[in-house]
Design an enzyme around this catalytic site. Structure first.
Site, mmCIF file in Angstrom:
data_model
loop_
_atom_site.group_PDB
_atom_site.id
_atom_site.type_symbol
_atom_site.label_atom_id
_atom_site.label_comp_id
_atom_site.label_asym_id
_atom_site.label_seq_id
_atom_site.Cartn_x
_atom_site.Cartn_y
_atom_site.Cartn_z
ATOM 1 N N ASP A 67 63.220 6.276 29.017
ATOM 2 C CA ASP A 67 63.081 6.737 27.643
ATOM 3 C C ASP A 67 64.077 7.834 27.297
ATOM 4 O O ASP A 67 64.776 8.366 28.159
ATOM 5 C CB ASP A 67 61.653 7.234 27.386
ATOM 6 C CG ASP A 67 61.101 8.050 28.563
ATOM 7 O OD1 ASP A 67 61.882 8.753 29.220
ATOM 8 O OD2 ASP A 67 59.882 7.972 28.825
ATOM 9 N N ASN A 136 47.361 11.414 29.370
ATOM 10 C CA ASN A 136 46.586 10.410 28.631
ATOM 11 C C ASN A 136 46.833 8.992 29.152
ATOM 12 O O ASN A 136 46.437 8.017 28.519
ATOM 13 C CB ASN A 136 46.884 10.492 27.131
ATOM 14 C CG ASN A 136 48.357 10.222 26.811
ATOM 15 O OD1 ASN A 136 49.143 9.864 27.690
ATOM 16 N ND2 ASN A 136 48.729 10.394 25.545
ATOM 17 N N HIS A 138 49.887 7.647 29.734
ATOM 18 C CA HIS A 138 51.127 6.993 29.292
ATOM 19 C C HIS A 138 52.115 6.864 30.450
ATOM 20 O O HIS A 138 52.144 7.682 31.369
ATOM 21 C CB HIS A 138 51.757 7.705 28.099
ATOM 22 C CG HIS A 138 52.405 9.026 28.386
ATOM 23 N ND1 HIS A 138 51.940 10.207 27.867
ATOM 24 C CD2 HIS A 138 53.507 9.356 29.115
ATOM 25 C CE1 HIS A 138 52.714 11.202 28.262
ATOM 26 N NE2 HIS A 138 53.667 10.712 29.034
ATOM 27 N N GLU A 143 52.336 5.328 24.610
ATOM 28 C CA GLU A 143 51.133 6.103 24.370
ATOM 29 C C GLU A 143 49.906 5.204 24.198
ATOM 30 O O GLU A 143 50.032 4.003 23.920
ATOM 31 C CB GLU A 143 51.316 6.950 23.103
ATOM 32 C CG GLU A 143 52.473 7.930 23.155
ATOM 33 C CD GLU A 143 52.151 9.188 23.947
ATOM 34 O OE1 GLU A 143 51.172 9.196 24.716
ATOM 35 O OE2 GLU A 143 52.904 10.169 23.800
#
Length: 241
Positions: A67, A136, A138, A143
């Site tokens: 990313d 979380n 990811h 996400e």
């Protein structure tokens, strides 16, 4: 899923670097999928040390990163391009023309994503993909949401992710709100996947990833479906298992 217990962060970094080193030695022209964030820094430090000692050769390696922030130039100290050069690329004998990240400065998000998918395809496929794990669940910047996104896409970062990344910026206002990220299908097409996890704060989500249901609300849970996943985690991260 193979789980390797490490004593602490340094031990986790060594054990993960052992796996990457073995991949490089077995296939000197392999394609490595790389990750950013605080957890892989120790792994990259180990790889640099082994290069400096003459045990690793990066000259034939190709890399594709997961990313990049949208709207941040490569010379910005918080860009992932800068991170990779600071922690790995600038310290080993890798061919920089074969190190790839999404183009964070491409204003056309559709073009940026299509261009990066084409780059990944042209490498011939990722041999080993390194992943960190967000609080979380990811992986990359995929996400929690209603679906697993297949290809590279532009994502609005979750508030928890923005808050976690705030420590790298002078103020909360400077933290990017969007990023380009490799999709779940692309990640899952890697021949091998290596996940590094450290710290008690990651223990609850790691338990969900390994033992919970497969759901896009915990994106990393999809790794349960991959045939060759190794998780290297320290005792703190594994404390709830």
């Amino acid at each position: 899923m193979n789980i390797i217990r490490a004593k602490d962060y340094d031990d986790m970094s060594r054990k993960a670097a052992n796996i990457i080193s073995a991949q490089m030695i077995m296939k000197p022209n392999c394609v490595l999928g790389l990750a950013t964030g605080s957890t892989p820094i120790g792994v990259y430090g180990q790889l640099v040390s082994r290069y400096q000692e003459g045990d690793l050769d990066f000259s034939g390696i190709t890399t594709v990163n997961l990313d990049e922030y949208r709207g941040i130039s490569r010379d910005n100290e918080q860009s992932y391009y800068y991170f990779m050069h600071d922690n790995l690329f600038g310290k080993v004998n890798i061919d920089l023309t074969r190190t790839f990240l999404p183009d964070g400065m491409e204003p056309d998000s559709g073009k940026a994503c299509q261009d990066y998918d084409r780059v990944i395809a042209e490498t011939g496929g990722v041999d080993l993909q390194l992943l960190g794990l967000g609080h979380n669940g990811h992986i990359g910047f995929n996400e929690p949401g209603p679906v697993f996104k297949a290809q590279t896409h532009c994502v609005k970062l979750a508030e928890s992710t923005i808050k976690a990344n705030q420590r790298f910026f002078a103020s909360a206002d400077e933290v990017p709100k969007e990023a380009y990220t490799m999709g779940i299908k692309t990640i899952m097409l890697a021949k091998k996947i290596l996940v590094v996890v450290s710290g008690a704060d990651k223990a609850p989500i790691l338990k969900k990833v390994i033992c919970g249901e497969i759901t896009p609300e915990v994106q990393a849970s999809v790794l349960q479906l991959h045939s060759d996943v190794t998780v290297v985690a320290d005792e703190a991260a594994l404390s709830e298992l």
